[in-house]
Design a protein around this motif. Structure first.
Motif, PDB file in Angstrom:
ATOM      1  N   HIS A 126      -8.980  -2.044  -6.421  1.00  0.00           N
ATOM      2  CA  HIS A 126      -8.580  -1.733  -5.048  1.00  0.00           C
ATOM      3  C   HIS A 126      -9.648  -2.518  -4.131  1.00  0.00           C
ATOM      4  O   HIS A 126     -10.403  -1.882  -3.300  1.00  0.00           O
ATOM      5  CB  HIS A 126      -8.733  -0.244  -4.823  1.00  0.00           C
ATOM      6  CG  HIS A 126      -9.904   0.266  -5.654  1.00  0.00           C
ATOM      7  ND1 HIS A 126      -9.501   0.785  -6.844  1.00  0.00           N
ATOM      8  CD2 HIS A 126     -10.937   0.619  -5.447  1.00  0.00           C
ATOM      9  CE1 HIS A 126     -10.483   1.502  -7.495  1.00  0.00           C
ATOM     10  NE2 HIS A 126     -11.390   1.377  -6.392  1.00  0.00           N
ATOM     11  N   GLY A 127      -9.696  -3.809  -4.314  1.00  0.00           N
ATOM     12  CA  GLY A 127     -10.668  -4.605  -3.828  1.00  0.00           C
ATOM     13  C   GLY A 127     -11.616  -5.431  -4.679  1.00  0.00           C
ATOM     14  O   GLY A 127     -12.054  -6.521  -4.489  1.00  0.00           O
TER      15      GLY A 127
ATOM     16  N   PHE B 274     -14.325   3.500  -3.181  1.00  0.00           N
ATOM     17  CA  PHE B 274     -15.788   3.722  -2.944  1.00  0.00           C
ATOM     18  C   PHE B 274     -15.963   4.933  -3.671  1.00  0.00           C
ATOM     19  O   PHE B 274     -17.029   5.704  -3.153  1.00  0.00           O
ATOM     20  CB  PHE B 274     -16.110   3.705  -1.689  1.00  0.00           C
ATOM     21  CG  PHE B 274     -15.790   2.208  -0.959  1.00  0.00           C
ATOM     22  CD1 PHE B 274     -16.193   1.055  -1.469  1.00  0.00           C
ATOM     23  CD2 PHE B 274     -14.829   2.282   0.136  1.00  0.00           C
ATOM     24  CE1 PHE B 274     -15.558  -0.174  -0.834  1.00  0.00           C
ATOM     25  CE2 PHE B 274     -14.500   1.112   0.526  1.00  0.00           C
ATOM     26  CZ  PHE B 274     -14.860  -0.060   0.270  1.00  0.00           C
TER      27      PHE B 274
ATOM     28  N   MET C 160     -10.967   1.714   4.485  1.00  0.00           N
ATOM     29  CA  MET C 160     -10.168   1.424   5.728  1.00  0.00           C
ATOM     30  C   MET C 160      -8.956   2.013   5.475  1.00  0.00           C
ATOM     31  O   MET C 160      -8.168   2.335   6.474  1.00  0.00           O
ATOM     32  CB  MET C 160     -10.194   0.110   5.894  1.00  0.00           C
ATOM     33  CG  MET C 160     -11.722  -0.376   6.397  1.00  0.00           C
ATOM     34  SD  MET C 160     -12.435   0.569   7.399  1.00  0.00           S
ATOM     35  CE  MET C 160     -11.236   0.792   9.039  1.00  0.00           C
ATOM     36  N   GLU C 161      -8.194   2.256   4.248  1.00  0.00           N
ATOM     37  CA  GLU C 161      -6.988   2.747   4.298  1.00  0.00           C
ATOM     38  C   GLU C 161      -7.196   4.269   4.133  1.00  0.00           C
ATOM     39  O   GLU C 161      -7.796   4.698   3.018  1.00  0.00           O
ATOM     40  CB  GLU C 161      -6.378   2.035   2.895  1.00  0.00           C
ATOM     41  CG  GLU C 161      -4.756   2.857   2.580  1.00  0.00           C
ATOM     42  CD  GLU C 161      -4.341   2.839   1.179  1.00  0.00           C
ATOM     43  OE1 GLU C 161      -3.174   2.671   0.860  1.00  0.00           O
ATOM     44  OE2 GLU C 161      -5.331   2.854   0.190  1.00  0.00           O
TER      45      GLU C 161
ATOM     46  N   VAL D 281      -4.125  -0.495  -3.183  1.00  0.00           N
ATOM     47  CA  VAL D 281      -5.146   0.612  -2.701  1.00  0.00           C
ATOM     48  C   VAL D 281      -6.153   0.258  -1.752  1.00  0.00           C
ATOM     49  O   VAL D 281      -6.809  -0.934  -2.307  1.00  0.00           O
ATOM     50  CB  VAL D 281      -5.722   1.545  -3.775  1.00  0.00           C
ATOM     51  CG1 VAL D 281      -6.902   2.525  -3.019  1.00  0.00           C
ATOM     52  CG2 VAL D 281      -4.612   2.248  -4.478  1.00  0.00           C
ATOM     53  N   GLY D 282      -6.294   0.530  -0.506  1.00  0.00           N
ATOM     54  CA  GLY D 282      -7.330  -0.161   0.482  1.00  0.00           C
ATOM     55  C   GLY D 282      -8.637   0.302   0.379  1.00  0.00           C
ATOM     56  O   GLY D 282      -9.097   0.990   1.406  1.00  0.00           O
ATOM     57  N   GLY D 283      -9.060   0.186  -0.757  1.00  0.00           N
ATOM     58  CA  GLY D 283     -10.790   0.383  -0.817  1.00  0.00           C
ATOM     59  C   GLY D 283     -10.833   1.820  -1.522  1.00  0.00           C
ATOM     60  O   GLY D 283      -9.874   2.762  -1.226  1.00  0.00           O
TER      61      GLY D 283
ATOM     62  N   TYR E 261       0.963  -1.166  -0.157  1.00  0.00           N
ATOM     63  CA  TYR E 261      -0.119  -0.139  -0.065  1.00  0.00           C
ATOM     64  C   TYR E 261       0.902   1.029  -0.097  1.00  0.00           C
ATOM     65  O   TYR E 261       2.103   1.226   0.363  1.00  0.00           O
ATOM     66  CB  TYR E 261      -1.012   0.066   1.155  1.00  0.00           C
ATOM     67  CG  TYR E 261      -1.825  -1.218   1.337  1.00  0.00           C
ATOM     68  CD1 TYR E 261      -3.125  -1.120   0.634  1.00  0.00           C
ATOM     69  CD2 TYR E 261      -1.387  -2.449   2.030  1.00  0.00           C
ATOM     70  CE1 TYR E 261      -4.001  -2.424   0.518  1.00  0.00           C
ATOM     71  CE2 TYR E 261      -2.254  -3.573   1.991  1.00  0.00           C
ATOM     72  CZ  TYR E 261      -3.502  -3.435   1.399  1.00  0.00           C
ATOM     73  OH  TYR E 261      -4.310  -4.695   1.301  1.00  0.00           O
TER      74      TYR E 261
END
Ligand code: FES
Ligand code: FES
Lengths: 786, 161
Positions: free
Chosen positions: A505-506, A256, A201-202, A252-254, A26
């Motif tokens: 990213h997920g 949205f 969350m990131e 990449v941690g999410g 990340y």
């Protein structure tokens, strides 16, 4: 038998092992030699005039490398908005400047005033405390309707007022007026779509690394679309040409939606790194994220439905105030207009639909796309309204919906889009089979025996995904094309790297995309890898949002793979001394039709790179192809959702007992991943309906600035979900027939939950028209006892 | 600065640290064990969960100096040296219990601690135990399912995949 590989299979995700073992990479995991750290001094008032920023004492503190203020950015561009909306009078929207660091005024809590770059984060923070800022506080503009009153304080002094645009769209006035004048019944609803914070969350991170040797800047950033950031930052903010700018978005941690946009901190670290000739890193804290990540939703709406004496929908009219916050974020202007108004017909054949939207500047954080972006707002209004109409008319809410469903496709709505396919009765049939409606009365009685109120709510949704045809969005004001791109690089021994513009990213692209390419070529999925997230490696694609990755970038990948197959067939024909037209590709073998002559995939790829026996006079060596794909239309996933709740009338607490989602996503490449996407969307929708609320007080202070005050859905707030995607009406205009699944859960779930709670309360003898989200215990209790 | 000696994933480590260095910073920056993540600044998210002396602990809630002499286990030590995933890790992959992966190390460490104390938890016990761990991607369905599966319980009847 489910397939075990290729399209339609659910292989285990190949990204999982690195994430499960702590080997993910990340942005915050990246440190560069010589790195410095930046801390932003942010405004703690919502609105004020900056009289002075004295950095003198701070500059001498230990470890400080340089302190920047707004003055340092005077010759630098501001953050651009990527979509120009034209208002109902034909005027362009108002576009106030958005400096990287505040100049003259601060306009929301969190607006960055100064930036301290130091050898360590601790030293940067300490020095920031020594900066003396003199601000004259101004009244804060918070409420949208008062922001539009004559004489209201202005967020931007150089604008005539706080109205960004006044937009109207859909059927002409006479048609809408006539529908309402002739209506047998009109249902009206006032509601708010609560302001949310996406909260991947990131937290965001940006690391700027200038290399003096070749005058090249690299930005490592938590982005859903590295090429978009490169274009916006390079061309509009810093004036750097693309070939001197590399943008890398690693794991990449999410996202949205909230990691689509180009943010001040990205431009800052890139700029500052060039100034001090050292790398500069910024890592957002969660508290900073609440006051600097773009927020979502925040619409206030009055919506009206006209019905004739047979309960057919004849007219729909909406009046929405949409909060833009203090500045226009990258795609802010498009969300309440083209991503919202175009969906107001929903699943229904209402002949006259008119959408009115006033976008308003306030002293709050910028508001932009969050999972669903405009479509959840449209769905919520419409599906709450239809439910209210059913209650007022005393008819079954599912029957009322079914009666008004669009059944013929393609269907041109009164709000400009053309749905290519769908089968709304089929998804509703599936939903009904999932929820045991017949048994509901017994379940309600059982709840009642424990003093609890049970409710069942349903809704439908339609969304427009696969954004989007460039020529169309260009007409609508987009300042970018929305195609995507893929390069398929076949190596000499037959392994393949696919460079894609989409960013994972997920979503599991590294697993899903190879399923498609491997199936097309008949080779093992393990021979195909996806490369994404680095502008220096991938073709110019527009990234991942709007459930577009497979529909748009996947289509580009299919086209590029088709080019590979065409060229490989030419090579195979030469090797087999046959005519190209006779070459067939199956299971990784090229064969001459009707003979037993064949060559393997690896023989052909080797010949391409070692062209000793090769048709050099006809084709070039090598095997690498790129395709850009621009979709012909949006895609239109649709579905029907149901929620069953129990309400404790003593406390107002709502418990979600069951949630069922029946979706039509078109063809599905990886069912496991599609279901995971729906699960995640459902939790976000349940979060919006039940828990989450981004709140400001009347002074513009952010009340929900941490996880202590902003209630995120947790494991014990949600049930196991029932999901189904067996109804398939394939998209008619992309090669995979896929529609996209990333946002459906978040779009389709809030109305079902709110409808369920109102069903519970009204069935118990209350007469409650609506409760605004989130349905916290206090709100529900007040409604019951109000 | 204070010198501390602790065991991290079975290896002894001695380093000088500042008194205000959090354990999570020490792991990430000093030892470069970046699998342990930071998702908040109010001890609410659980992205930073590690084991200290066998107990699951939020590594953002203690100082590195407080771990002097302790046995610390992080996500990097969960798989066997040959790369074989632990039962919890394998179940997360099998049941798609992760998407972006950011919450995942904390989830795995929390779930591992749960199953150590309660080898056959009920669904409600699992959901309850995850109270301090936020995941924004999965909606928890597959995380709960994975933990149930890792405990050896049959999850085939759980609706959908
Ligand atoms: S970082 Fe430790 S709980 Fe969030
Ligand atoms: S997998 Fe992304 S936060 Fe849990």
């Amino acid at each position: 038998m489910p397939k075990d590989h290729g399209i339609g299979a659910s292989p285990k995700r190949r990204e999982d092992v690195r994430f499960l073992t702590g080997a993910g990479n990340y942005t915050d995991d990246i440190n560069v030699y010589g790195q410095t750290y930046v801390h932003f001094l942010r405004s703690d008032v919502a609105h004020g005039t900056i009289n002075s920023v004295d950095t003198g004492a701070a500059a001498g503190m230990p470890g400080v490398v340089r302190i920047f203020t707004g003055a340092d950015f005077e010759g630098v561009g501001g953050l651009p908005c990527g979509w120009q909306v034209t208002d109902k009078h034909g005027e362009a929207m108002k576009e106030p400047g958005h400096p990287v660091l505040a100049q003259g005024k601060v306009r929301h809590v969190g607006d960055p005033i100064a930036a301290v770059v130091a050898e360590s984060l601790e030293e940067a923070r300490n020095a920031a405390e020594a900066i003396e800022v003199d601000i004259t506080e101004l009244p804060a503009v918070v409420d949208m309707k008062s922001a539009l009153e004559a004489g209201s304080t202005k967020v931007h002094d150089d604008l005539s007022d706080n109205l960004c645009y006044d937009w109207q769209f859909g059927s002409d006035q006479a048609a809408v007026d006539e529908a309402f004048a002739n209506a047998a019944h009109v249902t009206t609803l006032d509601l708010r779509n609560n302001r949310l914070v996406a909260n991947p969350m990131e937290p965001r991170v940006a690391l700027g690394d200038y290399n003096r040797a070749n005058d090249e800047s690299t930005l490592y950033t938590t982005s859903q679309n590295p090429h978009v950031i490169r274009l916006l930052m390079g061309a509009f903010v810093l004036g750097l040409p693309e070939h001197k700018l590399r943008v890398v978005a690693p794991d990449v941690g999410g996202g949205f939606g909230t990691k689509i946009f180009h943010y001040a901190e990205e431009a800052f670290v890139t700029f500052a790194s060039r100034q001090i000739n050292r790398p500069v890193k910024w890592t957002s804290t969660r508290s900073e994220a609440f006051m600097s990540d773009a927020h979502g939703r925040d619409h206030v709406t009055t919506i009206e439905l006209a019905l004739d004496a047979d309960n057919n929908f004849t007219g729909l009219r909406t009046d929405t105030h949409a909060n833009m916050g203090a500045y226009l974020s990258t795609f802010a202007s498009s969300v309440p207009t083209w991503l919202h108004g175009t969906l107001m017909a929903g699943n229904y054949k209402t002949p006259a639909v008119q959408v009115n939207v006033k976008a308003v500047f306030t002293n709050t954080v910028a508001v932009d796309a969050y999972r669903g972006a405009g479509r959840p707002e449209a769905t919520f209004q419409l599906e709450r309204l239809v439910d209210k109409a059913a209650r007022e008319l005393g008819v079954d809410p599912i029957a009322l919906r079914r009666q008004n469903f669009i059944t013929e496709f393609p269907y041109a709505t009164p709000v400009a889009v053309e749905y290519d396919t769908g089968n709304y009765h089929a998804t509703m049939d599936t939903l009904e089979s999932m929820i045991d409606r017949e048994g509901f009365a017994a379940r309600r009685a059982e709840s009642a025996s424990r003093g609890k109120l049970r409710g069942l709510g349903v809704n439908c949704y339609i969304e427009a995904c696969g954004i989007a045809p460039s020529n169309l969005v260009g007409q609508l004001g987009a300042r970018a094309g929305l195609y995507d791109a893929a390069t398929v690089r076949v190596n000499a021994t037959g392994s393949i790297s696919v460079m894609v513009g989409a960013h994972s990213h997920g979503q599991g692209h590294e697993t899903v995309f190879p399923q498609v390419v491997a199936e097309m070529l008949g080779i093992d999925e393990g021979m195909v890898d996806i490369v994404h997230g680095d502008s220096s490696k991938i073709p110019f694609g527009m990234g991942t949002y709007g459930s577009r990755s497979l529909a748009v970038c996947g289509s580009a990948m299919v086209r590029a793979t088709e080019k590979i197959i065409n060229k490989a067939k030419k090579i195979a024909a030469h090797l087999l001394e046959a005519s190209e037209a006779d070459i067939e590709l199956k299971d990784g073998q090229f064969s001459v039709a009707g003979t037993d002559k064949s060559v393997a995939w690896g023989d052909v790829t080797l010949a391409a790179y070692v062209p000793h026996n090769y048709p050099l006079e006809d084709i070039e060596p090598g095997l690498e192809e790129t395709a850009f794909y621009d979709p012909a239309n949006f895609t239109y996933p649709s579905g029907a959702y149901a929620c069953e709740v129990e309400v404790d009338p003593e406390t107002g607490k709502v418990t979600v007992l069951d949630f069922a989602a029946a979706d039509d996503f078109g063809n599905v490449v990886n069912p496991m991943i599609v279901e995971g996407q729906v699960h995640g969307g459902l939790a976000q929708g349940i979060g919006q309906a039940l828990l989450e609320n981004c709140a400001y007080d009347e002074n513009g202070q952010l009340l929900s600035a941490s996880y202590m005050d902003y209630a995120m859905p947790r494991a014990d707030d949600v049930p196991y979900y029932k999901v189904d995607h067996s109804n398939v009406t394939p998209c008619t205009h992309n090669p995979l027939g896929v529609k996209g699944c990333g946002e459906a859960g978040a779009i389709g779930s809030p109305p079902a939950l709110v409808n369920a709670v109102l069903d519970a309360l009204n069935a118990a003898g209350h007469d409650i028209g609506h409760i605004d989200m989130p349905l916290s215990p206090s709100r529900v209790w007040s409604a019951i006892n109000g | 600065m204070a010198e501390i000696t602790l065991t991290v994933n079975g290896r002894s480590v001695t380093k000088s640290v500042k008194g205000n260095t959090l354990l999570v910073e020490f792991l990430r920056e000093d030892l470069r064990l970046t699998g342990t993540h930071v998702g908040c600044d109010t001890s609410q998210c659980g992205a930073c969960v590690v084991h200290v002396n066998g107990k699951d602990v939020k590594a953002c809630t203690m100082f590195a100096v407080e771990a002097d002499g302790a046995e610390v286990a992080t996500i990097e030590g969960e798989a066997a040296p040959d790369g074989t995933l632990s039962a919890v890790q394998a179940a997360f992959q099998e049941h798609h219990g992760l998407q972006c992966g950011f919450c995942t190390p904390g989830m795995v460490m929390t779930a591992t601690a749960l199953l150590r104390d309660n080898p056959k938890p009920t669904e409600a016990e699992v959901r309850d135990y995850l109270e301090g761990n936020i995941c924004r991607c999965t909606g928890y369905h597959n995380i709960v399912k994975a933990i149930m599966a890792a405990s050896g319980q049959d999850v085939t009847s759980i609706a959908a995949e």
